[in-house]
Design an enzyme around this catalytic site. Structure first.
Site, PDB file in Angstrom:
ATOM      1  N   SER A 251       0.782  -1.223   0.158  1.00  0.00           N
ATOM      2  CA  SER A 251      -0.121   0.037   0.030  1.00  0.00           C
ATOM      3  C   SER A 251       0.723   1.076   0.000  1.00  0.00           C
ATOM      4  O   SER A 251       0.332   2.359  -0.014  1.00  0.00           O
ATOM      5  CB  SER A 251      -0.952   0.058   1.199  1.00  0.00           C
TER       6      SER A 251
ATOM      7  N   ASN B  38      -4.834   5.634  -1.241  1.00  0.00           N
ATOM      8  CA  ASN B  38      -3.916   6.003   0.358  1.00  0.00           C
ATOM      9  C   ASN B  38      -3.617   7.417   0.590  1.00  0.00           C
ATOM     10  O   ASN B  38      -3.601   8.021   1.524  1.00  0.00           O
ATOM     11  CB  ASN B  38      -2.897   5.106   0.856  1.00  0.00           C
TER      12      ASN B  38
ATOM     13  N   GLU C 129      -5.873  -1.108  -7.791  1.00  0.00           N
ATOM     14  CA  GLU C 129      -5.130  -0.027  -7.997  1.00  0.00           C
ATOM     15  C   GLU C 129      -3.864  -0.575  -8.751  1.00  0.00           C
ATOM     16  O   GLU C 129      -3.124  -1.403  -7.919  1.00  0.00           O
ATOM     17  CB  GLU C 129      -4.793   0.603  -6.808  1.00  0.00           C
TER      18      GLU C 129
ATOM     19  N   HIS D 149      -2.537  -3.258  -6.184  1.00  0.00           N
ATOM     20  CA  HIS D 149      -3.054  -2.917  -4.793  1.00  0.00           C
ATOM     21  C   HIS D 149      -4.593  -3.387  -4.666  1.00  0.00           C
ATOM     22  O   HIS D 149      -5.138  -2.463  -5.148  1.00  0.00           O
ATOM     23  CB  HIS D 149      -2.697  -1.499  -4.493  1.00  0.00           C
TER      24      HIS D 149
HETATM   25  N1  3HC Z   1     -16.348 -12.237   1.816  1.00  0.00           N
HETATM   26  C1  3HC Z   1     -17.828 -12.484   1.713  1.00  0.00           C
HETATM   27  N2  3HC Z   1     -18.776 -11.640   2.236  1.00  0.00           N
HETATM   28  C2  3HC Z   1     -18.492 -10.990   3.090  1.00  0.00           C
HETATM   29  C3  3HC Z   1     -16.899 -10.490   3.531  1.00  0.00           C
HETATM   30  C4  3HC Z   1     -15.975 -11.396   2.755  1.00  0.00           C
HETATM   31  N3  3HC Z   1     -14.885 -11.184   2.787  1.00  0.00           N
HETATM   32  N4  3HC Z   1     -16.843  -9.652   4.292  1.00  0.00           N
HETATM   33  C5  3HC Z   1     -18.184  -9.285   4.708  1.00  0.00           C
HETATM   34  N5  3HC Z   1     -19.102  -9.964   4.135  1.00  0.00           N
HETATM   35  C6  3HC Z   1     -20.582 -10.211   4.050  1.00  0.00           C
HETATM   36  C7  3HC Z   1     -20.846  -9.723   5.195  1.00  0.00           C
HETATM   37  O1  3HC Z   1     -20.784 -10.865   6.212  1.00  0.00           O
HETATM   38  C8  3HC Z   1     -22.276  -9.168   5.341  1.00  0.00           C
HETATM   39  O2  3HC Z   1     -23.026 -10.294   5.005  1.00  0.00           O
HETATM   40  P1  3HC Z   1     -24.566 -10.483   5.776  1.00  0.00           P
HETATM   41  O3  3HC Z   1     -25.485  -9.246   4.925  1.00  0.00           O
HETATM   42  O4  3HC Z   1     -25.154 -11.600   5.672  1.00  0.00           O
HETATM   43  O5  3HC Z   1     -24.665 -10.010   7.174  1.00  0.00           O
HETATM   44  C9  3HC Z   1     -22.228  -8.680   3.728  1.00  0.00           C
HETATM   45  O6  3HC Z   1     -20.927  -8.933   3.104  1.00  0.00           O
HETATM   46  C10 3HC Z   1     -22.276  -7.087   3.983  1.00  0.00           C
HETATM   47  O7  3HC Z   1     -21.441  -6.690   5.005  1.00  0.00           O
HETATM   48  P2  3HC Z   1     -22.134  -5.727   6.034  1.00  0.00           P
HETATM   49  O8  3HC Z   1     -23.435  -6.096   6.487  1.00  0.00           O
HETATM   50  O9  3HC Z   1     -21.000  -5.674   7.192  1.00  0.00           O
HETATM   51  O10 3HC Z   1     -22.426  -4.281   5.219  1.00  0.00           O
HETATM   52  P3  3HC Z   1     -21.828  -3.569   4.244  1.00  0.00           P
HETATM   53  O11 3HC Z   1     -23.022  -3.673   3.352  1.00  0.00           O
HETATM   54  O12 3HC Z   1     -21.509  -2.089   4.943  1.00  0.00           O
HETATM   55  O13 3HC Z   1     -20.626  -3.892   3.440  1.00  0.00           O
HETATM   56  C11 3HC Z   1     -18.364  -3.323   3.309  1.00  0.00           C
HETATM   57  C12 3HC Z   1     -19.250  -4.273   4.143  1.00  0.00           C
HETATM   58  C13 3HC Z   1     -17.927  -3.860   1.918  1.00  0.00           C
HETATM   59  C14 3HC Z   1     -16.888  -3.844   4.188  1.00  0.00           C
HETATM   60  C15 3HC Z   1     -18.579  -1.933   3.603  1.00  0.00           C
HETATM   61  O14 3HC Z   1     -18.869  -1.512   4.779  1.00  0.00           O
HETATM   62  C16 3HC Z   1     -17.417  -1.062   2.772  1.00  0.00           C
HETATM   63  O15 3HC Z   1     -17.729  -1.021   1.597  1.00  0.00           O
HETATM   64  N6  3HC Z   1     -16.653  -0.760   3.743  1.00  0.00           N
HETATM   65  C17 3HC Z   1     -15.620   0.602   3.312  1.00  0.00           C
HETATM   66  C18 3HC Z   1     -14.378  -0.521   2.917  1.00  0.00           C
HETATM   67  C19 3HC Z   1     -13.329   0.146   2.489  1.00  0.00           C
HETATM   68  O16 3HC Z   1     -13.248   1.267   2.391  1.00  0.00           O
HETATM   69  N7  3HC Z   1     -12.196  -0.530   2.254  1.00  0.00           N
HETATM   70  C20 3HC Z   1     -11.129   0.011   1.352  1.00  0.00           C
HETATM   71  C21 3HC Z   1     -10.051   0.096   2.763  1.00  0.00           C
HETATM   72  S1  3HC Z   1      -8.524   0.851   2.284  1.00  0.00           S
HETATM   73  C22 3HC Z   1      -7.783  -0.370   1.483  1.00  0.00           C
HETATM   74  O17 3HC Z   1      -8.057  -1.456   1.709  1.00  0.00           O
HETATM   75  C23 3HC Z   1      -6.200   0.007   1.311  1.00  0.00           C
HETATM   76  C24 3HC Z   1      -5.168  -0.491   2.200  1.00  0.00           C
HETATM   77  O18 3HC Z   1      -4.259  -0.115   1.572  1.00  0.00           O
HETATM   78  C25 3HC Z   1      -5.310   0.485   3.420  1.00  0.00           C
END
Ligand code: 3HC
Length: 284
Positions: free
Chosen positions: A119, A190, A152, A140
């Protein structure tokens, strides 16, 4: 070049997610980690994720089982012998990553592409540790890998056009949309995300509002799926701090300085979700 065999080095949250989406795309994956415990929990994380996708009818059960069968666990980089593509996804430690690139360079097939899920570490520097800098690239993925649509791609100074095209095609085959960024600190996501999370830490430190209200404000006010403090906990506060430091040092501007509160939480071992406590508390 169509990729049939690849290796993922590092079976943590990101590495296991990458192995999963590759296997779902029909690629035979060797998932490598020196720690048998990490490989075991990586495989169980993949199984749980596949079960969830099947349960939600996002993946046919047969395809889930076939994907699982395409993943071969392994414990040495040597087990990547002959692969056409490798993605390194170990912790953000430059010395460790360089060592893995040297080892991958020695065992991967001639012409194979070596990608890093870093990252924040310069791709050009990782590439320089190998004898094939034109075949080294940044790939990424976002967390959680199976659900996030973006990959990315970062071209190092010496990355060839063919390496970029193959990597882009592989990411698209995994069902991802790609963006292309240059090899500068934080790349695209990031560079923009971490200062926002860091600013939320400054706001909390100054007593602007409670963690809940800071998160609610950004969720409802900007339609973000998670608030910034919740997202920082999700990414890992140590990772956020590390990237903030990379931006601060690499771009040389004090506007990127990490919030003292973020540093204090990391010093206390409050790393977010993975340690059970960050800005919020989590049950195991
Ligand atoms: N595989 C399959 N299903 C999964 C899963 C996975 N890995 N992770 C979560 N799920 C499921 C959950 O269990 C949930 O199922 P349910 O409805 O039966 O309970 C469903 O997906 C939806 O999850 P949530 O109910 O928790 O709710 P959301 O609709 O909010 O989705 C999320 C979750 C996609 C994580 C959403 O909250 C989101 O988009 N969050 C932001 C994530 C983000 O910004 N990521 C980028 C981070 S930065 C990065 O990665 C870069 C690094 O370098 C720092």
């Amino acid at each position: 070049m169509a990729i049939e065999r690849m290796a993922v080095v590092g079976a943590g949250q990101m590495g296991s997610g990458i192995a999963q989406v590759a296997a779902q795309a029909g690629v035979a994956v060797t998932l490598i980690d020196v720690s048998p415990d990490v490989v075991r929990s990586g495989l169980s994380r993949i199984q749980k994720s596949i079960d969830k996708l099947v349960e939600k009818k996002k993946l046919p059960a047969g395809e889930g089982a076939a994907a699982m069968a395409r993943i071969r666990p392994a414990s040495r980089v040597l087990d990547a012998e002959g692969v056409q593509f490798a993605v390194e996804a170990v912790t953000e430690n430059e010395t460790l990553k360089k060592r893995i690139f040297v080892e991958l360079d020695a065992v991967a097939a001639p012409g194979a592409i070596l990608a890093s899920n870093t990252s924040s570490i310069p791709i050009t520097r990782l590439a320089a540790a190998t004898k094939r800098p034109d075949s080294v690239i940044g790939m990424h993925f976002m967390n959680p890998v199976p659900l996030m649509a973006l990959v990315e791609i970062i071209r190092g100074a010496q990355t060839s056009e063919a390496t970029y095209e193959t990597t882009r095609a592989l990411a698209e085959r995994m069902g991802k949309t790609t963006v292309l960024g240059k090899d500068f600190p934080g790349f695209i996501v990031n560079r923009i995300l971490i200062p926002m999370l860091n600013e939320a830490c400054f706001a909390l430190q100054e007593g602007l509002a409670s963690p809940e209200d800071i998160d609610l404000a950004m969720k409802l006010g900007c339609n973000h799926p998670m608030g910034p403090l919740q997202l920082a906990d999700f990414v890992g506060l140590d990772t956020c701090l590390y990237i903030a430091e990379v931006l601060h040092q690499g771009l040389g501007d004090d506007k990127y300085r990490p919030a003292p509160l973020l540093r204090q939480y990391v010093d206390a071992g409050w790393l977010g979700r993975k340690s059970g406590r960050g800005f919020y508390r989590y049950s195991p």
